[in-house]
Scaffold this motif. Structure first.
Motif, PDB file in Angstrom:
ATOM      1  N   TRP A  25      47.871  43.138  51.766  1.00 37.03           N
ATOM      2  CA  TRP A  25      47.772  42.679  50.183  1.00 37.03           C
ATOM      3  C   TRP A  25      47.009  44.061  49.531  1.00 37.03           C
ATOM      4  O   TRP A  25      46.234  44.392  49.898  1.00 37.03           O
ATOM      5  N   GLN A  26      47.667  44.094  48.347  1.00 35.50           N
ATOM      6  CA  GLN A  26      47.299  44.902  47.353  1.00 35.50           C
ATOM      7  C   GLN A  26      46.799  43.952  46.226  1.00 35.50           C
ATOM      8  O   GLN A  26      47.564  43.727  45.580  1.00 35.50           O
ATOM      9  N   LEU A  27      45.306  43.703  46.100  1.00 33.91           N
ATOM     10  CA  LEU A  27      45.084  43.048  45.116  1.00 33.91           C
ATOM     11  C   LEU A  27      44.163  43.661  44.186  1.00 33.91           C
ATOM     12  O   LEU A  27      42.999  44.272  44.672  1.00 33.91           O
ATOM     13  N   THR A  28      44.076  43.505  42.917  1.00 34.56           N
ATOM     14  CA  THR A  28      43.176  44.146  42.040  1.00 34.56           C
ATOM     15  C   THR A  28      43.042  43.281  40.762  1.00 34.56           C
ATOM     16  O   THR A  28      43.421  42.075  40.576  1.00 34.56           O
ATOM     17  N   THR A  29      41.821  43.798  40.180  1.00 35.48           N
ATOM     18  CA  THR A  29      41.468  43.084  38.905  1.00 35.48           C
ATOM     19  C   THR A  29      41.820  44.270  37.786  1.00 35.48           C
ATOM     20  O   THR A  29      41.653  45.300  38.105  1.00 35.48           O
ATOM     21  N   ASP A  30      42.112  43.904  36.555  1.00 37.86           N
ATOM     22  CA  ASP A  30      42.456  44.797  35.498  1.00 37.86           C
ATOM     23  C   ASP A  30      41.037  45.696  35.273  1.00 37.86           C
ATOM     24  O   ASP A  30      41.048  46.777  34.602  1.00 37.86           O
ATOM     25  N   LYS A  31      39.908  45.150  35.484  1.00 33.66           N
ATOM     26  CA  LYS A  31      38.645  45.735  35.357  1.00 33.66           C
ATOM     27  C   LYS A  31      38.253  46.152  36.689  1.00 33.66           C
ATOM     28  O   LYS A  31      38.329  45.424  37.533  1.00 33.66           O
ATOM     29  N   LYS A  32      37.760  47.665  36.878  1.00 34.26           N
ATOM     30  CA  LYS A  32      37.576  48.137  38.272  1.00 34.26           C
ATOM     31  C   LYS A  32      36.438  47.431  38.622  1.00 34.26           C
ATOM     32  O   LYS A  32      36.369  47.400  40.146  1.00 34.26           O
ATOM     33  N   ASP A  33      35.328  46.858  37.831  1.00 38.65           N
ATOM     34  CA  ASP A  33      34.160  46.545  38.434  1.00 38.65           C
ATOM     35  C   ASP A  33      34.217  44.831  38.732  1.00 38.65           C
ATOM     36  O   ASP A  33      33.290  44.333  39.173  1.00 38.65           O
ATOM     37  N   ALA A  34      35.411  44.207  38.179  1.00 41.94           N
ATOM     38  CA  ALA A  34      35.655  42.792  38.268  1.00 41.94           C
ATOM     39  C   ALA A  34      34.549  41.958  37.721  1.00 41.94           C
ATOM     40  O   ALA A  34      34.387  40.565  37.910  1.00 41.94           O
ATOM     41  N   LEU A  35      33.901  42.613  36.576  1.00 46.60           N
ATOM     42  CA  LEU A  35      32.746  41.831  35.877  1.00 46.60           C
ATOM     43  C   LEU A  35      33.285  41.943  34.247  1.00 46.60           C
ATOM     44  O   LEU A  35      33.652  42.672  33.829  1.00 46.60           O
ATOM     45  N   TYR A  36      33.211  40.658  33.773  1.00 44.22           N
ATOM     46  CA  TYR A  36      33.959  40.189  32.619  1.00 44.22           C
ATOM     47  C   TYR A  36      32.962  39.729  31.617  1.00 44.22           C
ATOM     48  O   TYR A  36      31.729  39.170  32.127  1.00 44.22           O
ATOM     49  N   GLN A  37      33.286  39.600  30.422  1.00 44.88           N
ATOM     50  CA  GLN A  37      32.530  38.973  29.162  1.00 44.88           C
ATOM     51  C   GLN A  37      33.058  37.465  29.262  1.00 44.88           C
ATOM     52  O   GLN A  37      34.218  37.370  29.324  1.00 44.88           O
ATOM     53  N   LYS A  38      32.183  36.535  28.438  1.00 47.19           N
ATOM     54  CA  LYS A  38      32.830  35.380  28.139  1.00 47.19           C
ATOM     55  C   LYS A  38      34.055  35.663  27.121  1.00 47.19           C
ATOM     56  O   LYS A  38      33.851  36.248  26.332  1.00 47.19           O
ATOM     57  N   GLY A  39      35.154  34.957  27.570  1.00 45.53           N
ATOM     58  CA  GLY A  39      36.488  34.927  26.871  1.00 45.53           C
ATOM     59  C   GLY A  39      37.313  35.996  26.965  1.00 45.53           C
ATOM     60  O   GLY A  39      38.311  36.244  26.255  1.00 45.53           O
ATOM     61  N   GLU A  40      36.850  37.145  27.636  1.00 47.06           N
ATOM     62  CA  GLU A  40      37.730  37.977  27.882  1.00 47.06           C
ATOM     63  C   GLU A  40      38.679  37.812  28.886  1.00 47.06           C
ATOM     64  O   GLU A  40      38.642  37.156  29.781  1.00 47.06           O
ATOM     65  N   LYS A  41      39.839  38.374  28.689  1.00 53.55           N
ATOM     66  CA  LYS A  41      40.939  37.992  29.571  1.00 53.55           C
ATOM     67  C   LYS A  41      40.663  38.922  31.027  1.00 53.55           C
ATOM     68  O   LYS A  41      40.420  40.030  31.100  1.00 53.55           O
ATOM     69  N   ILE A  42      41.072  37.898  31.915  1.00 57.96           N
ATOM     70  CA  ILE A  42      40.880  38.549  33.353  1.00 57.96           C
ATOM     71  C   ILE A  42      42.346  38.571  34.081  1.00 57.96           C
ATOM     72  O   ILE A  42      42.977  37.637  33.966  1.00 57.96           O
ATOM     73  N   THR A  43      42.820  39.712  34.466  1.00 52.12           N
ATOM     74  CA  THR A  43      43.979  39.709  34.910  1.00 52.12           C
ATOM     75  C   THR A  43      44.070  40.280  36.358  1.00 52.12           C
ATOM     76  O   THR A  43      43.598  41.244  36.733  1.00 52.12           O
ATOM     77  N   PHE A  44      44.639  39.243  37.285  1.00 51.84           N
ATOM     78  CA  PHE A  44      44.565  39.436  38.737  1.00 51.84           C
ATOM     79  C   PHE A  44      45.895  40.256  39.113  1.00 51.84           C
ATOM     80  O   PHE A  44      47.117  39.550  38.447  1.00 51.84           O
ATOM     81  N   GLY A  45      46.101  41.015  39.838  1.00 51.62           N
ATOM     82  CA  GLY A  45      47.346  41.699  40.275  1.00 51.62           C
ATOM     83  C   GLY A  45      47.481  41.617  41.807  1.00 51.62           C
ATOM     84  O   GLY A  45      46.680  41.621  42.705  1.00 51.62           O
ATOM     85  N   CYS A  46      48.881  41.267  42.226  1.00 49.50           N
ATOM     86  CA  CYS A  46      49.178  40.987  43.598  1.00 49.50           C
ATOM     87  C   CYS A  46      50.397  41.400  43.815  1.00 49.50           C
ATOM     88  O   CYS A  46      51.591  41.384  43.322  1.00 49.50           O
ATOM     89  N   GLN A  47      50.302  42.279  45.137  1.00 45.92           N
ATOM     90  CA  GLN A  47      51.707  42.926  45.820  1.00 45.92           C
ATOM     91  C   GLN A  47      51.245  42.768  47.313  1.00 45.92           C
ATOM     92  O   GLN A  47      50.245  43.077  47.939  1.00 45.92           O
ATOM     93  N   LEU A  48      52.306  42.472  47.980  1.00 47.98           N
ATOM     94  CA  LEU A  48      52.277  42.498  49.359  1.00 47.98           C
ATOM     95  C   LEU A  48      53.389  43.552  50.109  1.00 47.98           C
ATOM     96  O   LEU A  48      54.661  43.324  49.602  1.00 47.98           O
ATOM     97  N   THR A  49      53.180  44.098  50.734  1.00 57.52           N
ATOM     98  CA  THR A  49      53.863  44.961  51.778  1.00 57.52           C
ATOM     99  C   THR A  49      53.865  44.648  53.360  1.00 57.52           C
ATOM    100  O   THR A  49      52.783  44.334  54.137  1.00 57.52           O
ATOM    101  N   ALA A  50      54.954  44.909  53.927  1.00 58.68           N
ATOM    102  CA  ALA A  50      55.174  44.513  55.471  1.00 58.68           C
ATOM    103  C   ALA A  50      55.804  46.055  55.910  1.00 58.68           C
ATOM    104  O   ALA A  50      56.849  46.456  55.479  1.00 58.68           O
TER     105      ALA A  50
END
Length: 455
Positions: A25-50
């Motif tokens: 699984w290649q799982l990410t957040t758009d902010k490197k630290d995964a820490l956000y402010q109230k109301g700030e957009k949080i974007t999760f990314g997902c890719q899978l390789t076999a």
């Protein structure tokens, strides 16, 4: 002076893999630290390789989970481009997303994956999380007004029983190559309550009086023997691994399985949760953890009584329930010099009373009804055992970690405790966005402890 250090493990990648037909699984957040402010957009990314290739056309189900919100469910078909999901929170809290690979019939796919260093058959699953303004998380319920008075009374009761070895028996060192350098003892130490301190003491064979630091280690939930902590002793550190329940050590696994099933996981009245962590949790003087925390204090007193202790360095550590014990140790004994509390349990019992409501840490003693405890007596009792309140009394450097997909000891409960540690105390936090209740590193603590090794 204010000390604060937060270490963040960036870009959660490679949580699931298999030896044959490797899935990653290649799982990410758009902010490197995964820490956000109230109301700030949080974007999760997902890719899978076999086996390094993207299984285009395969289906993945996902579940989005956020504090006090209804779960959101969905599916997507894997394509060449990573799939993304965007959300946000308008309050300090926690949101995470869980993924499962599905077969053509919509059932979860199982495969051989590496988990805790071993190959096991498990669902091809992954997850990643994010926190919103975690520095603003605090307990919803104030500490009892007589918190210090209560624990001073417990200490006075403990003091009525002298620090005395009931048993010290040399046993074989499990690491044969170290047997000439260290000596291992099974020890029992007198304690108030109905159980002694029980543990394995490992010492350098050439230890001289007042020459060695001492490291006391505590166990997570369960019913097991003490463990031989050999490596620190090879570097000149005396180790005392404390059995959480004061029970006999070194028995076959079946012994502990039977003890867990027939005693420690039984119900006292047929109604309460059967595990020991809930026994008498409506009475602060009978609650199970009162005895456990007396054994924590006595273990430290015993460690400090050892002639070989250098009189300066007292290290404590543990994970989960052991992390809770480490926090209590720091709050109750100011001689502790450095500590680690990994994914600590017993924190933020009143989290369910917060607005919005959030999950309390293990073992989740009560629920909220209209913003109030569904069992007021339980809420009153367990407040005396909440890591958040012990944290206010910590003065030594402490290393804490949390995983952002930990459902056992949620990161919000860990941060609620962390934020209660005084600003003048040196404190360190490691955050792993893709880790659950296991696998969160604690390299900073290990590096700190190395400074105490004998040269």
């Amino acid at each position: 002076m204010k000390y604060l250090k937060i270490k963040l493990l960036l870009f959660a990648i490679g949580i699931v893999s298999a030896a044959a037909g490797e899935f990653v699984w290649q799982l990410t957040t758009d902010k490197k630290d995964a820490l956000y402010q109230k109301g700030e957009k949080i974007t999760f990314g997902c890719q899978l390789t076999a086996d390094g290739k993207i299984p285009v056309g395969s289906t993945v189900s996902y579940t989005v989970i956020a504090d006090s919100q209804k779960n959101k469910y969905g599916k997507f078909v894997i394509s060449e481009k990573p799939w993304t999901y965007t959300t946000s929170l308008d309050y300090p809290g926690w949101v995470r997303i869980h993924f499962d690979l599905l077969d053509k019939n919509g059932k979860k796919v199982k495969g051989k994956i590496r988990y805790r260093g071993q190959m096991v058959s498990r669902n091809i699953s992954g997850g990643i999380g994010a926190l919103v303004e975690p520095e603003k998380l605090y307990p919803a319920k104030a500490e009892p007004a007589d918190f210090d008075q209560y624990w001073n009374a417990v200490k006075a009761e403990l003091a009525q029983v002298p620090v005395k070895e009931l048993e010290r028996v040399e046993i074989p060192c499990k690491q044969k190559s170290a047997a000439q350098k260290v000596v291992v003892y099974d020890v029992k130490v007198a304690c108030a309550g109905d159980k002694p301190v029980s543990g394995y003491l490992v010492m350098p064979r050439d230890a001289k009086p007042k020459s060695c630091p001492v490291h006391v280690t505590f166990h997570g939930a369960g019913v097991v023997s003490a463990r031989q902590q050999i490596t620190p002793a090879l570097h000149g550190i005396i180790t005392l691994d404390v059995n959480a329940h004061g029970i006999v050590n070194g028995q076959p696994k079946e012994f502990y399985r039977n003890l867990r099933k027939n005693f420690y996981y039984r119900s006292l009245d047929g109604k309460r949760n059967g595990r020991y962590a809930h026994w008498n949790n409506d009475n602060r003087d009978k609650y199970y953890f009162r005895g456990m925390y007396m054994r924590v204090m006595r273990a430290l007193e015993y460690a400090k009584s050892l002639p070989e202790w250098d009189g300066k360095t007292l290290i404590v550590s543990g994970g989960s329930q052991g992390g809770a014990q480490a926090i209590a140790a720091c709050g109750l004994d100011q001689d502790v010099t450095v500590a680690r509390a990994g994914v600590p349990a017993m924190c933020d019992h009143s989290g369910v009373l917060a607005t919005p409501s959030r999950n309390s840490g293990w073992p989740r003693h009560y629920n909220a009804v209209d913003g109030k405890p569904d069992n007021p007596a339980v809420a009153e009792c367990v407040a005396y055992f909440d890591g958040c309140h012990f944290a206010k009394r910590i003065k030594c450097p402490i290393y804490i970690n949390t995983g952002l997909i930990d459902n056992v000891c949620p990161p919000t409960s860990v941060y609620a405790m962390y934020n209660c540690i005084p600003a003048t105390t040196e404190k360190h936090m490691t955050v792993a966005p893709d880790k659950g209740h296991a696998g969160v590193p604690y390299d900073d603590f290990q590096n700190a402890v190395k400074t105490f090794y004998r040269k």
